[in-house]
Scaffold this motif. Structure first.
Motif, PDB file in Angstrom:
ATOM      1  N   CYS A  60      95.414 -21.430  -4.234  1.00 22.14           N
ATOM      2  CA  CYS A  60      94.063 -21.785  -3.816  1.00 22.14           C
ATOM      3  C   CYS A  60      93.876 -23.283  -4.058  1.00 22.14           C
ATOM      4  N   CYS A  62      91.449 -24.696  -5.156  1.00 27.13           N
ATOM      5  CA  CYS A  62      90.753 -24.902  -6.433  1.00 27.13           C
ATOM      6  C   CYS A  62      91.732 -25.010  -7.609  1.00 27.13           C
ATOM      7  N   TRP A  96      86.990 -20.411  -0.149  1.00 26.70           N
ATOM      8  CA  TRP A  96      88.176 -21.115  -0.634  1.00 26.70           C
ATOM      9  C   TRP A  96      89.247 -21.178   0.443  1.00 26.70           C
TER      10      TRP A  96
END
Length: 125
Positions: A60, A62, A96
């Motif tokens: 991801c 993130c 995401w």
């Protein structure tokens, strides 16, 4: 002074070594150069390595800023360069974006490096 004037150097002494395989075609060289150019930045190389080192060779966005002291927009730019070079694919899941390594492109790079080093003959034999 030309080679023919150098003592002990004969113009006829130079003969090309026989080819053991075909050299990289021009079109393939252009394609591979674009991929190597994308990898020539240390941040992009680290991002690709970070993704490739995770389960499923996927991460991801993130999670990718860990250990990289850059802003999120800068990281996103580097991921875009890797994606445009064909090294990554991305998929939006809710809010995401997940990035995944394209193994076929990594294999092409590996094959090209093996061929350049002369080790390709053993691999392809």
């Amino acid at each position: 002074m030309s080679k023919s004037q150098l003592p002990g150097v004969s113009v006829e002494a130079c003969s090309p070594a026989p080819r053991v395989r075909e050299p990289l075609p021009a079109e393939a060289a252009v394609e591979l150069a674009a991929v190597f150019k994308a990898l020539s930045d240390p941040v992009r190389l680290r991002l690709l390595s970070s993704i490739a080192s995770r389960a499923g060779r996927e991460a991801c966005v993130c999670d990718l800023s860990e250990g990289i002291d850059l802003t999120q927009p800068t990281i996103s730019h580097h991921l875009k360069v890797l994606r445009e070079a064909g090294l990554l694919i991305s998929e939006r899941r809710a809010s995401w974006v997940y990035y995944r390594v394209v193994p076929q492109v990594l294999q092409r790079l590996s094959d090209a490096l093996l061929m350049a080093s002369g080790s390709g003959a053993e691999v392809n034999a």
